[in-house]
Scaffold this active site. Structure first.
Site, PDB file in Angstrom:
ATOM      1  N   ASP A 148       0.855  -1.196   0.000  1.00  0.00           N
ATOM      2  CA  ASP A 148       0.000   0.000   0.000  1.00  0.00           C
ATOM      3  C   ASP A 148       0.890   1.246   0.000  1.00  0.00           C
ATOM      4  O   ASP A 148       1.837   1.338   0.795  1.00  0.00           O
ATOM      5  CB  ASP A 148      -0.891  -0.044   1.255  1.00  0.00           C
ATOM      6  N   ASN A 182      -2.486  13.237  -3.058  1.00  0.00           N
ATOM      7  CA  ASN A 182      -3.663  13.772  -3.760  1.00  0.00           C
ATOM      8  C   ASN A 182      -3.980  15.189  -3.298  1.00  0.00           C
ATOM      9  O   ASN A 182      -4.206  16.085  -4.120  1.00  0.00           O
ATOM     10  CB  ASN A 182      -4.889  12.894  -3.472  1.00  0.00           C
ATOM     11  N   HIS A 214      -5.379  15.381  -7.792  1.00  0.00           N
ATOM     12  CA  HIS A 214      -5.796  14.021  -8.140  1.00  0.00           C
ATOM     13  C   HIS A 214      -5.057  13.505  -9.372  1.00  0.00           C
ATOM     14  O   HIS A 214      -4.699  12.331  -9.457  1.00  0.00           O
ATOM     15  CB  HIS A 214      -7.306  14.027  -8.378  1.00  0.00           C
ATOM     16  N   ASP A 250      -2.915  10.154  -9.784  1.00  0.00           N
ATOM     17  CA  ASP A 250      -3.073   9.148 -10.858  1.00  0.00           C
ATOM     18  C   ASP A 250      -1.720   8.829 -11.501  1.00  0.00           C
ATOM     19  O   ASP A 250      -1.415   7.677 -11.807  1.00  0.00           O
ATOM     20  CB  ASP A 250      -4.025   9.664 -11.947  1.00  0.00           C
ATOM     21  N   GLU A 303      -4.935   2.700  -3.741  1.00  0.00           N
ATOM     22  CA  GLU A 303      -3.468   2.755  -3.811  1.00  0.00           C
ATOM     23  C   GLU A 303      -2.861   1.467  -3.291  1.00  0.00           C
ATOM     24  O   GLU A 303      -1.768   1.429  -2.748  1.00  0.00           O
ATOM     25  CB  GLU A 303      -2.961   4.007  -3.063  1.00  0.00           C
TER      26      GLU A 303
HETATM   27  N1  GTP Z   1      -5.591   9.947  -7.626  1.00  0.00           N
HETATM   28  C1  GTP Z   1      -6.235   8.854  -7.215  1.00  0.00           C
HETATM   29  N2  GTP Z   1      -6.556   8.708  -5.917  1.00  0.00           N
HETATM   30  C2  GTP Z   1      -7.169   7.595  -5.513  1.00  0.00           C
HETATM   31  C3  GTP Z   1      -7.530   6.581  -6.405  1.00  0.00           C
HETATM   32  N3  GTP Z   1      -8.139   5.581  -5.717  1.00  0.00           N
HETATM   33  C4  GTP Z   1      -8.171   5.968  -4.431  1.00  0.00           C
HETATM   34  N4  GTP Z   1      -7.581   7.180  -4.291  1.00  0.00           N
HETATM   35  C5  GTP Z   1      -7.384   7.973  -3.089  1.00  0.00           C
HETATM   36  O1  GTP Z   1      -6.425   7.348  -2.267  1.00  0.00           O
HETATM   37  C6  GTP Z   1      -6.589   7.872  -0.952  1.00  0.00           C
HETATM   38  C7  GTP Z   1      -6.304   6.775   0.041  1.00  0.00           C
HETATM   39  O2  GTP Z   1      -6.321   7.343   1.291  1.00  0.00           O
HETATM   40  P1  GTP Z   1      -6.116   6.519   2.608  1.00  0.00           P
HETATM   41  O3  GTP Z   1      -6.922   5.251   2.528  1.00  0.00           O
HETATM   42  O4  GTP Z   1      -6.400   7.425   3.762  1.00  0.00           O
HETATM   43  O5  GTP Z   1      -4.632   6.061   2.587  1.00  0.00           O
HETATM   44  P2  GTP Z   1      -3.268   6.885   2.783  1.00  0.00           P
HETATM   45  O6  GTP Z   1      -3.469   8.360   2.687  1.00  0.00           O
HETATM   46  O7  GTP Z   1      -2.301   6.290   1.829  1.00  0.00           O
HETATM   47  O8  GTP Z   1      -2.881   6.530   4.242  1.00  0.00           O
HETATM   48  P3  GTP Z   1      -2.099   5.257   4.707  1.00  0.00           P
HETATM   49  O9  GTP Z   1      -2.534   4.143   3.798  1.00  0.00           O
HETATM   50  O10 GTP Z   1      -2.527   5.026   6.094  1.00  0.00           O
HETATM   51  O11 GTP Z   1      -0.642   5.553   4.568  1.00  0.00           O
HETATM   52  C8  GTP Z   1      -8.010   8.426  -0.865  1.00  0.00           C
HETATM   53  O12 GTP Z   1      -7.935   9.818  -0.743  1.00  0.00           O
HETATM   54  C9  GTP Z   1      -8.619   8.075  -2.216  1.00  0.00           C
HETATM   55  O13 GTP Z   1      -9.489   9.057  -2.682  1.00  0.00           O
HETATM   56  C10 GTP Z   1      -7.201   6.764  -7.794  1.00  0.00           C
HETATM   57  O14 GTP Z   1      -7.484   5.929  -8.657  1.00  0.00           O
HETATM   58  N5  GTP Z   1      -6.556   7.904  -8.145  1.00  0.00           N
END
Ligand code: GTP
Length: 297
Positions: free
Chosen positions: A178, A186, A191, A195, A221
């Site tokens: 992850d 983001n 965003h 991506d 992610e």
């Molecule tokens: N740009 C983009 N963002 C995405 C996509 N899929 C998910 N996200 C974003 O990924 C982010 C994941 O956030 P969290 O689950 O809090 O994870 P994190 O910020 O990496 O925190 P930790 O995993 O605890 O390190 C969210 O803001 C989603 O909106 C995508 O396809 N593209």
């Protein structure tokens, strides 16, 4: 364009194809009617025998197939060849019918029917072969699309699930990697940049995939990795982690937290890998954590 759509058919009612379809049906009615009328006029009605019945059925079936072929929505040339082949075959049957009712000399009717029949069969064989290739090609494209993540080009969750089913009864290692603080990326860079980071990470990971290492984007992610060869699993996981961290993702430092679980044949390890990932996150991220137990946790 005015498409008439029902759950059964898609046909282009007002288009040239729709008109062509209707013209063929009208043509068949006129020709069959004419043959019948002429046989009555020339008092050949006693020849309306079993042979005539068979030819009428053939003409009806061929007209029905031609009609049905207009429900296939495709611009492929082989479909046109198929229709022409059927049309030739239909005319061959009409000529046989006329010969059977003594409207044409028997030898002439046989010759004309054969001249139409041979190219018709060749065209049908050719187009049917092309049609099989066309269907297989499209089927493979659809399967491949349904199994691929659009953003990264890696196998998607559906593909992962099928691989996990394949893993049942086998020894192997499951990792869930992850990206750390991805939300921050983001929020800070937008965003689109998020991506881009996902695409770059996907490109790095896809280079590490091979027959024994399956790498997918399982969502957001998160990337799920199955390593079939358990002997080199540790090295592979370290390589995956360092490869992503070492490569500069558009000047954004990307690190991975990885949960790893090695399963024995009868066990399920995906939830154990998830639990290990959770512990990696809680321990400060940017690390590999192995599951303490491999079965249900
Ligand atoms: N740009 C983009 N963002 C995405 C996509 N899929 C998910 N996200 C974003 O990924 C982010 C994941 O956030 P969290 O689950 O809090 O994870 P994190 O910020 O990496 O925190 P930790 O995993 O605890 O390190 C969210 O803001 C989603 O909106 C995508 O396809 N593209």
């Amino acid at each position: 364009m005015n498409f008439k759509i029902s759950n059964k058919l898609v046909y282009e009612a007002e288009t040239p194809k729709g008109l062509l379809c209707r013209s063929i049906i009208i043509y068949v009615f006129i020709m069959t009617g004419s043959v019948l009328a002429l046989s009555l006029i020339f008092r050949n009605a006693d020849r309306l025998n079993f042979y005539f019945f068979i030819n009428s059925c053939t003409v009806s079936i061929l007209t029905w197939i031609i009609r049905k072929s207009f429900n296939i929505k495709s611009e492929e040339k082989h479909l046109a060849v198929f229709r022409i082949g059927l049309f030739f075959l239909l005319n061959s049957s009409l000529v046989s019918m006329a010969g059977g009712l003594a409207l044409l000399e028997r030898d002439v009717a046989s010759l004309v029917a054969a001249v139409l029949y041979i190219p018709a069969i060749l065209m049908i064989i050719y187009s049917f072969n092309r049609f099989i290739k066309y269907v297989n090609h499209n089927y493979q494209s659809v399967v491949s699309l349904s199994m691929t993540d659009e953003l990264t080009g890696l196998p998607n969750r559906r593909h992962l699930n099928s691989k996990l089913r394949e893993m049942e009864g086998r020894v192997g290692t499951i990792c869930i990697a992850d990206i750390d603080h991805f939300k921050k990326i983001n929020d800070t860079y937008g965003h689109e940049m998020g991506d881009k980071v996902l695409r770059n990470t996907g490109a790095i990971l896809s280079r590490l995939a091979n027959e024994g290492v399956f790498i997918s984007r399982s969502g957001g992610e998160e990337f799920a990795i199955i390593i079939f060869d358990s002997l080199n699993a540790g090295e592979t996981v370290r390589k995956i982690k360092t490869s992503v961290s070492e490569v500069c993702n558009s000047k954004i430092k990307v690190t991975l937290s990885v949960g790893v679980a090695t399963k024995q044949a009868a066990e399920s390890a995906d939830s154990a890998a998830d639990e290990a990932l959770y512990r990696a996150k809680r321990a400060g991220r940017n690390r590999i954590v192995h599951a303490s137990k491999y079965s249900k946790l």
